[in-house]
Structures are given as C-alpha cells and as structure tokens.
Design a protein around this motif. Structure first.
Motif, mmCIF file in Angstrom:
data_model
loop_
_atom_site.group_PDB
_atom_site.id
_atom_site.type_symbol
_atom_site.label_atom_id
_atom_site.label_comp_id
_atom_site.label_asym_id
_atom_site.label_seq_id
_atom_site.Cartn_x
_atom_site.Cartn_y
_atom_site.Cartn_z
ATOM 1 N N GLU A 218 0.815 -1.217 0.000
ATOM 2 C CA GLU A 218 0.000 0.000 0.000
ATOM 3 C C GLU A 218 0.847 1.264 0.000
ATOM 4 O O GLU A 218 0.445 2.283 -0.553
ATOM 5 C CB GLU A 218 -0.924 -0.008 1.210
ATOM 6 N N THR A 219 2.006 1.199 0.657
ATOM 7 C CA THR A 219 2.846 2.395 0.762
ATOM 8 C C THR A 219 3.901 2.480 -0.331
ATOM 9 O O THR A 219 4.669 3.441 -0.368
ATOM 10 C CB THR A 219 3.546 2.421 2.133
ATOM 11 N N ALA A 220 3.949 1.475 -1.201
ATOM 12 C CA ALA A 220 4.945 1.500 -2.270
ATOM 13 C C ALA A 220 4.720 2.713 -3.167
ATOM 14 O O ALA A 220 3.586 3.028 -3.525
ATOM 15 C CB ALA A 220 4.858 0.218 -3.097
ATOM 16 N N PRO A 221 5.779 3.424 -3.539
ATOM 17 C CA PRO A 221 5.630 4.592 -4.406
ATOM 18 C C PRO A 221 4.960 4.246 -5.729
ATOM 19 O O PRO A 221 5.071 3.120 -6.220
ATOM 20 C CB PRO A 221 7.078 5.057 -4.625
ATOM 21 N N GLY A 222 4.266 5.224 -6.294
ATOM 22 C CA GLY A 222 3.582 5.001 -7.562
ATOM 23 C C GLY A 222 4.521 4.578 -8.670
ATOM 24 O O GLY A 222 4.181 3.720 -9.494
ATOM 25 N N ASP A 223 5.728 5.154 -8.678
ATOM 26 C CA ASP A 223 6.700 4.788 -9.709
ATOM 27 C C ASP A 223 7.085 3.322 -9.604
ATOM 28 O O ASP A 223 7.266 2.638 -10.617
ATOM 29 C CB ASP A 223 7.957 5.659 -9.593
ATOM 30 N N LEU A 224 7.202 2.832 -8.366
ATOM 31 C CA LEU A 224 7.561 1.436 -8.173
ATOM 32 C C LEU A 224 6.426 0.522 -8.630
ATOM 33 O O LEU A 224 6.646 -0.461 -9.330
ATOM 34 C CB LEU A 224 7.874 1.171 -6.704
ATOM 35 N N GLN A 225 5.196 0.850 -8.239
ATOM 36 C CA GLN A 225 4.059 0.027 -8.631
ATOM 37 C C GLN A 225 3.935 -0.016 -10.154
ATOM 38 O O GLN A 225 3.659 -1.060 -10.746
ATOM 39 C CB GLN A 225 2.779 0.582 -8.003
ATOM 40 N N ARG A 226 4.145 1.124 -10.786
ATOM 41 C CA ARG A 226 4.065 1.171 -12.239
ATOM 42 C C ARG A 226 5.172 0.323 -12.870
ATOM 43 O O ARG A 226 4.954 -0.389 -13.858
ATOM 44 C CB ARG A 226 4.161 2.622 -12.715
ATOM 45 N N ALA A 227 6.377 0.371 -12.288
ATOM 46 C CA ALA A 227 7.501 -0.394 -12.827
ATOM 47 C C ALA A 227 7.242 -1.890 -12.725
ATOM 48 O O ALA A 227 7.469 -2.644 -13.676
ATOM 49 C CB ALA A 227 8.787 -0.025 -12.087
ATOM 50 N N TYR A 228 6.734 -2.345 -11.568
ATOM 51 C CA TYR A 228 6.439 -3.759 -11.406
ATOM 52 C C TYR A 228 5.302 -4.194 -12.325
ATOM 53 O O TYR A 228 5.334 -5.283 -12.912
ATOM 54 C CB TYR A 228 6.086 -4.058 -9.945
ATOM 55 N N ALA A 229 4.292 -3.347 -12.461
ATOM 56 C CA ALA A 229 3.144 -3.701 -13.293
ATOM 57 C C ALA A 229 3.520 -3.807 -14.764
ATOM 58 O O ALA A 229 3.112 -4.737 -15.466
ATOM 59 C CB ALA A 229 2.025 -2.680 -13.102
ATOM 60 N N THR A 230 4.303 -2.852 -15.242
ATOM 61 C CA THR A 230 4.618 -2.812 -16.671
ATOM 62 C C THR A 230 5.729 -3.780 -17.051
ATOM 63 O O THR A 230 5.725 -4.333 -18.151
ATOM 64 C CB THR A 230 5.019 -1.387 -17.093
ATOM 65 N N ARG A 231 6.662 -4.028 -16.144
ATOM 66 C CA ARG A 231 7.815 -4.859 -16.493
ATOM 67 C C ARG A 231 7.646 -6.329 -16.138
ATOM 68 O O ARG A 231 8.211 -7.197 -16.807
ATOM 69 C CB ARG A 231 9.078 -4.295 -15.840
ATOM 70 N N LEU A 232 6.883 -6.621 -15.091
ATOM 71 C CA LEU A 232 6.742 -8.011 -14.667
ATOM 72 C C LEU A 232 5.340 -8.573 -14.869
ATOM 73 O O LEU A 232 5.167 -9.793 -14.945
ATOM 74 C CB LEU A 232 7.115 -8.155 -13.183
ATOM 75 N N GLY A 233 4.346 -7.688 -14.936
ATOM 76 C CA GLY A 233 2.958 -8.129 -14.917
ATOM 77 C C GLY A 233 2.549 -9.065 -16.031
ATOM 78 O O GLY A 233 1.643 -9.887 -15.847
ATOM 79 N N ASP A 234 3.186 -9.007 -17.188
ATOM 80 C CA ASP A 234 2.769 -9.830 -18.325
ATOM 81 C C ASP A 234 3.455 -11.187 -18.381
ATOM 82 O O ASP A 234 3.143 -12.006 -19.241
ATOM 83 C CB ASP A 234 3.036 -9.077 -19.640
ATOM 84 N N TYR A 235 4.389 -11.449 -17.493
ATOM 85 C CA TYR A 235 5.079 -12.743 -17.507
ATOM 86 C C TYR A 235 4.173 -13.820 -16.903
ATOM 87 O O TYR A 235 3.623 -13.643 -15.815
ATOM 88 C CB TYR A 235 6.377 -12.680 -16.695
ATOM 89 N N GLU A 236 4.046 -14.943 -17.590
ATOM 90 C CA GLU A 236 3.230 -16.044 -17.080
ATOM 91 C C GLU A 236 3.894 -16.720 -15.882
ATOM 92 O O GLU A 236 3.209 -17.355 -15.074
ATOM 93 C CB GLU A 236 2.991 -17.069 -18.186
ATOM 94 N N ASN A 237 5.217 -16.627 -15.770
ATOM 95 C CA ASN A 237 5.930 -17.273 -14.669
ATOM 96 C C ASN A 237 6.160 -16.315 -13.493
ATOM 97 O O ASN A 237 7.050 -16.527 -12.670
ATOM 98 C CB ASN A 237 7.281 -17.834 -15.146
ATOM 99 N N TYR A 238 5.324 -15.262 -13.409
ATOM 100 C CA TYR A 238 5.419 -14.295 -12.313
ATOM 101 C C TYR A 238 4.089 -14.222 -11.568
ATOM 102 O O TYR A 238 3.013 -14.260 -12.170
ATOM 103 C CB TYR A 238 5.772 -12.903 -12.850
ATOM 104 N N ALA A 239 4.160 -14.146 -10.231
ATOM 105 C CA ALA A 239 2.954 -13.987 -9.422
ATOM 106 C C ALA A 239 3.309 -13.211 -8.162
ATOM 107 O O ALA A 239 4.435 -13.295 -7.660
ATOM 108 C CB ALA A 239 2.377 -15.346 -9.047
ATOM 109 N N SER A 240 2.350 -12.427 -7.665
ATOM 110 C CA SER A 240 2.570 -11.676 -6.430
ATOM 111 C C SER A 240 1.311 -11.756 -5.571
ATOM 112 O O SER A 240 0.194 -11.694 -6.074
ATOM 113 C CB SER A 240 2.912 -10.213 -6.733
ATOM 114 N N ARG A 241 1.520 -11.920 -4.261
ATOM 115 C CA ARG A 241 0.428 -11.992 -3.308
ATOM 116 C C ARG A 241 0.840 -11.230 -2.054
ATOM 117 O O ARG A 241 2.016 -10.934 -1.846
ATOM 118 C CB ARG A 241 0.080 -13.444 -2.968
ATOM 119 N N SER A 242 -0.155 -10.924 -1.215
ATOM 120 C CA SER A 242 0.137 -10.199 0.025
ATOM 121 C C SER A 242 -0.359 -10.999 1.224
ATOM 122 O O SER A 242 -1.362 -11.718 1.140
ATOM 123 C CB SER A 242 -0.533 -8.818 0.011
#
Length: 233
Positions: A145-169
C-alpha cells in the motif's frame, strides 16, 4: 634509410599515408589528421571487439565446464555485512537461480523501493523471468500500500505480463528472505538503527532447512491474497 620503406609501407597499410608508386623513388604523403585519427580509432575498436569475443568464448567454455562439475553437498553458509555488500550478495544469488525464486518482503524493505537498490532487484527479477525462472513475491500488505507510484508502475509494466510471475500479500509476514531453487535461503538482517536499510545478508545452503522454509512459504502463499501492482498515473 634501409628501414624507411618498411616504416612507410606499414603506415600505408594502416591507411595513414598514401603513396605514388609510379615515381622513382617512391613518394608518400600523409592523409589528413582527422582521417588518420578516425582510422586509428576504428582499428583499435576492431581489435578490442575481437579481444572481447575471445574472452566471451573462453568464459562460455569455462561456464560449461563449471556447470558440469559436481556441486558441493552438505551445509554451507556465507554472510555479507553492509548495505552495498548485502545487495551484491542477493543479486548474485538471484542471478544464479535456474528454476524458481520465492521472495518474501516484510515491512519495511530496502529491496522493494524505487531507489537504487529496489531498481537493481527489479532488474534481477526481470532477468530471471527472461531465463524462464518462476518468480513469486509474497509482500506485506502495508508495504504494498505504501509502495511509491513509480515502483508500482515499474512492477506492473515490467513483470505483470510474464506467465511465470505472481505476487500476493500476507499480513503474517515477519522479516525478509529469499528462497532460491528450493535449496538455499538468503535471510536479510535489518539495520537496528535504520529499519529501512539492510545491515547484513546470510546465504544458507542446506536442503533440509530450505525444505522447511519452502513449506512455510507455501502455507502462507495459500492463505495470502492475490495482489497486483497497479499502473498508477
């Protein structure tokens, strides 16, 4: 005088002088300085490129030989102390992953930020995904929740489309560690004077310990909540 034509012919072969072959004695004239320097630089670049190719070929052969060597069995641990040394050890182990990376990030985490450390860790995750390594991130929801917007955007755009990537909280997370290929664990020791900075990193290779850590990770993973970094504006 007996050596002058050898020298001039050598300069001509390097494109630094031109000759008038029909004259007797043979005459030479220097090319323009800018042209001569450009040719010298290009020749040097070609030499360096050839040398780099030789080094890369030798390195590839050595990697193949080392990969074929029998790995050391049993327990082994090493440690790095200091912020820079800590991240270097983590990046080294991430780059060595062949199958899977299970990364747990508690609150706070120097590895999940938009600073220099966070960027290097993100690059390492992306490189691992490109190699076909599966990457799973289990993150404290407060950190997400506190992650900077730039970081969230970087993770979303660079890792989000990989099928071998997953994130949970998961709110049950306590501490930060990384499980690599199910056989070694990198445990972060936070700085007691600055919780947002890593004080040390312990890399522990032990099959039994890694198996226990993986069991705990999988239990928390099942009970965690699916999460995706957002492409915030």
């Amino acid at each position: 005088m007996g050596r002058i034509y050898d020298v001039l012919n050598g300069l001509e072969s390097n494109g630094l002088v031109r000759s008038q072959a029909a004259s007797r004695p043979k005459k030479y004239v220097a090319v323009e300085p800018d042209t001569a320097l450009d040719r010298l630089v290009e020749a040097r670049k070609r030499e360096l490129d050839q040398q780099a190719e030789r080094y890369e070929s030798v390195a590839t052969e050595l990697v193949d030989e080392l990969d074929a060597a029998t790995p050391v069995e049993g327990q082994f641990w090493t440690a790095a102390v200091g912020p820079e040394e800590t991240v270097e050890l983590l990046l080294e182990r991430l780059s060595a992953a062949d199958e899977e990376i299970r990364h747990v990030a508690g609150m706070p985490s120097a590895q999940i930020d938009i600073g220099a450390v966070g960027q290097r860790v993100l690059d390492a995750f992306e490189a691992a995904l490109d190699r076909g390594v599966s990457v799973s991130l289990l993150i404290d929801p407060a950190l997400a929740e506190t992650a900077p917007g730039d970081l969230q955007r970087a993770y979303a755009t660079r890792l989000g489309d990989y099928e071998n990537y997953a994130s949970r909280s998961s709110a049950a997370i306590d501490g930060t560690f990384t499980l690599v290929d199910g056989e070694e664990v990198c445990i972060e020791v936070p700085n007691p004077l600055d919780s947002g900075e890593a004080f040390a990193m312990i890399d522990f290779k032990d099959a039994a310990f890694a198996a226990d850590v993986r069991t705990v990770f999988e239990e928390q993973w099942v009970e965690s909540t699916p999460m995706e970094f957002r492409e915030t504006a």
